[in-house]
Design a protein around this motif. Structure first.
Motif, PDB file in Angstrom:
ATOM      1  N   CYS A 122     -23.884  38.015   6.175  1.00 28.75           N
ATOM      2  CA  CYS A 122     -22.518  38.504   6.425  1.00 28.75           C
ATOM      3  C   CYS A 122     -21.546  37.342   6.552  1.00 28.75           C
ATOM      4  N   ILE A 123     -21.773  36.286   5.812  1.00 27.82           N
ATOM      5  CA  ILE A 123     -21.006  35.059   5.995  1.00 27.82           C
ATOM      6  C   ILE A 123     -19.517  35.266   5.712  1.00 27.82           C
ATOM      7  N   ILE A 142     -13.914  33.233   9.055  1.00 30.10           N
ATOM      8  CA  ILE A 142     -13.160  32.507  10.085  1.00 30.10           C
ATOM      9  C   ILE A 142     -12.606  31.204   9.524  1.00 30.10           C
ATOM     10  N   LEU A 143     -13.429  30.481   8.758  1.00 25.15           N
ATOM     11  CA  LEU A 143     -12.972  29.209   8.202  1.00 25.15           C
ATOM     12  C   LEU A 143     -11.783  29.417   7.271  1.00 25.15           C
ATOM     13  N   ASP A 144     -11.780  30.517   6.531  1.00 25.66           N
ATOM     14  CA  ASP A 144     -10.706  30.775   5.582  1.00 25.66           C
ATOM     15  C   ASP A 144      -9.458  31.322   6.259  1.00 25.66           C
ATOM     16  N   GLU A 145      -9.636  32.173   7.271  1.00 26.98           N
ATOM     17  CA  GLU A 145      -8.488  32.865   7.852  1.00 26.98           C
ATOM     18  C   GLU A 145      -7.911  32.165   9.073  1.00 26.98           C
ATOM     19  N   HIS A 146      -8.708  31.342   9.757  1.00 22.03           N
ATOM     20  CA  HIS A 146      -8.237  30.723  11.004  1.00 22.03           C
ATOM     21  C   HIS A 146      -8.236  29.203  10.929  1.00 22.03           C
ATOM     22  N   GLY A 147      -8.547  28.656   9.761  1.00 21.75           N
ATOM     23  CA  GLY A 147      -8.570  27.209   9.603  1.00 21.75           C
ATOM     24  C   GLY A 147      -7.173  26.635   9.444  1.00 21.75           C
ATOM     25  N   PRO A 148      -7.100  25.333   9.150  1.00 23.26           N
ATOM     26  CA  PRO A 148      -8.242  24.460   8.859  1.00 23.26           C
ATOM     27  C   PRO A 148      -8.937  23.975  10.129  1.00 23.26           C
ATOM     28  N   PHE A 149     -10.241  23.689   9.993  1.00 32.89           N
ATOM     29  CA  PHE A 149     -11.021  23.133  11.098  1.00 32.89           C
ATOM     30  C   PHE A 149     -11.485  21.733  10.718  1.00 32.89           C
ATOM     31  N   ASP A 150     -11.667  20.920  11.733  1.00 30.35           N
ATOM     32  CA  ASP A 150     -12.160  19.556  11.534  1.00 30.35           C
ATOM     33  C   ASP A 150     -13.658  19.454  11.757  1.00 30.35           C
ATOM     34  N   LEU A 151     -14.209  20.368  12.570  1.00 28.61           N
ATOM     35  CA  LEU A 151     -15.630  20.309  12.906  1.00 28.61           C
ATOM     36  C   LEU A 151     -16.104  21.699  13.302  1.00 28.61           C
ATOM     37  N   VAL A 152     -17.330  22.036  12.884  1.00 32.27           N
ATOM     38  CA  VAL A 152     -17.942  23.311  13.257  1.00 32.27           C
ATOM     39  C   VAL A 152     -19.290  23.030  13.909  1.00 32.27           C
ATOM     40  N   CYS A 181     -19.647  25.480   5.424  1.00 32.28           N
ATOM     41  CA  CYS A 181     -18.750  24.419   5.895  1.00 32.28           C
ATOM     42  C   CYS A 181     -18.602  23.342   4.826  1.00 32.28           C
ATOM     43  N   ARG A 182     -19.712  22.933   4.242  1.00 35.74           N
ATOM     44  CA  ARG A 182     -19.686  21.860   3.238  1.00 35.74           C
ATOM     45  C   ARG A 182     -18.812  22.240   2.046  1.00 35.74           C
ATOM     46  N   ARG A 183     -18.924  23.487   1.582  1.00 34.65           N
ATOM     47  CA  ARG A 183     -18.146  23.911   0.415  1.00 34.65           C
ATOM     48  C   ARG A 183     -16.648  23.907   0.690  1.00 34.65           C
ATOM     49  N   ARG A 184     -16.280  23.952   1.950  1.00 41.22           N
ATOM     50  CA  ARG A 184     -14.869  23.927   2.317  1.00 41.22           C
ATOM     51  C   ARG A 184     -14.426  22.543   2.786  1.00 41.22           C
ATOM     52  N   GLY A 185     -15.314  21.568   2.649  1.00 43.29           N
ATOM     53  CA  GLY A 185     -14.970  20.207   3.025  1.00 43.29           C
ATOM     54  C   GLY A 185     -14.887  19.980   4.517  1.00 43.29           C
ATOM     55  N   ILE A 186     -15.654  20.748   5.292  1.00 43.08           N
ATOM     56  CA  ILE A 186     -15.618  20.660   6.749  1.00 43.08           C
ATOM     57  C   ILE A 186     -16.942  20.100   7.259  1.00 43.08           C
ATOM     58  N   SER A 187     -16.887  19.143   8.159  1.00 50.94           N
ATOM     59  CA  SER A 187     -18.094  18.588   8.776  1.00 50.94           C
ATOM     60  C   SER A 187     -18.670  19.593   9.768  1.00 50.94           C
TER      61      SER A 187
END
Length: 335
Positions: A122-123, A142-152, A181-187
């Motif tokens: 359900c990613i 969450i990464l798409d709708e509430h980002g950008p994030f620097d770390l997860v 996370c990797r596909r979105r460039g997030i560590s």
């Protein structure tokens, strides 16, 4: 100190004292003896964000961290009657000694009872419902709708172990989560399943195999910047750190984990991350905010019942209302 979301009666010494919602209950000299009116938990709709209170316009930059996982992430304790997410202590500690003077925002989504394979399947789910009736979203959503994030920070796998999944199966699910996370460039940081003092040697052996697999994954994935064993941050032999169920952190254990994790992340992870993301805009929707004192919270009404067919749901159940822990001098914000 636990924060009660509902009016309660508290026994202090030999006296029964009524307390209103939003009051603190200190286990040092009091304990709750009766919940009068169940109220919704602020965690019923996730993600939520811990964000420093400020006056005037917010800083242009904020280092934004997402804590994603299961009941260990949301701070499940006391049989689901209380929650103390480690994200609270993580945010407090990072904000009290900021790295390079940055402002921090720590987001939280912890889905009790949910396995890593369900999180992976359900990613991109718009709505995931956990065994407490709390609602969250898939990690990718969450990464798409509430980002950008620097770390997860991802902590999952404990429930998979309970269901008899093998370390290799658990690893593939966690690989999918970190891959999002990797596909979105997030560590990302891998937090292994914590030890469970009540589960015995066989459980610890299985947990160690999962931990070893995660360390190998960290060597393969450049974006997976650290693999952390919670056993190195919380003393498994100290009963005060663990809930009576012998599986979850106690409030003290969750707080200790968050503080020690903050120190480790500040020293070994944050200095190697790219520049922080832009701070959340001033008009970011806020479902509730904590006042300095007394802390109070409200939240919009939830809609409970059977899950719609299109809902990516773990278990749609009648919710068990629960208490939560606020952030003193910080704002807990629904996003």
């Amino acid at each position: 100190r636990l924060w009660s979301a509902a009016p309660v009666e508290v026994q202090v010494m030999n006296c029964i004292v009524p307390m209103q919602a939003g009051c603190y209950v200190s286990p040092m000299n009091a304990f709750v003896v009766h919940h009068q009116v169940p109220q919704p938990s602020p965690l019923q709709q996730m993600p939520v964000a811990y964000s420093s209170c400020f006056s005037g316009p917010p800083p242009e930059k904020a280092l934004r961290i997402l804590c994603y996982g299961d009941s260990m992430t949301v701070g499940f304790c006391c049989g689901g009657r209380a929650f103390d997410p480690y994200a609270r202590a993580l945010h407090e500690r990072l904000s009290s000694a900021p790295v390079a003077g940055e402002r921090f925002e720590v987001y939280l989504c912890g889905l009790s009872g949910m396995r890593a394979d369900t999180m992976a399947d359900c990613i991109n789910g718009q709505e995931l419902v956990d065994v407490m009736g709390f609602r969250g979203k898939g990690l990718g959503r969450i990464l798409d709708e509430h980002g950008p994030f620097d770390l997860v920070a991802i902590m999952a796998g404990t429930n998979d172990m309970s269901f008899g999944r093998t370390p290799s199966q658990i690893l593939e699910s966690l690989r999918s989560l970190h891959g999002a996370c990797r596909r979105r460039g997030i560590s990302s940081v891998a937090l292994a399943p914590p030890p469970a003092p009540s589960r015995g040697a066989q459980w610890e052996e299985l947990r160690t195999r999962v931990l070893d697999s995660l360390r190998e994954l960290a060597d393969e994935e450049p974006s997976l910047v650290a693999c952390i064993d919670p056993a190195e941050l919380v003393d498994r032999t100290n009963a005060e750190m663990w809930d009576p169920d012998g599986l979850h952190f106690s409030p003290l254990g969750s707080s200790t984990f968050g503080k020690n994790l903050a120190a480790l992340v500040a020293e070994e992870v944050l200095p190697h991350l790219p520049s922080p993301s832009p701070a959340s805009p001033p008009d970011t929707p806020r479902g509730w905010e904590e006042e300095p004192w007394p802390e109070r919270a409200s939240c919009r009404e939830g809609v409970w019942g059977a899950a719609p067919p299109e809902m990516c749901s773990w278990q749609a159940m009648t919710p068990v209302w629960a208490t939560a822990v606020p952030v003193c001098a910080f704002a807990l914000v629904q996003v």
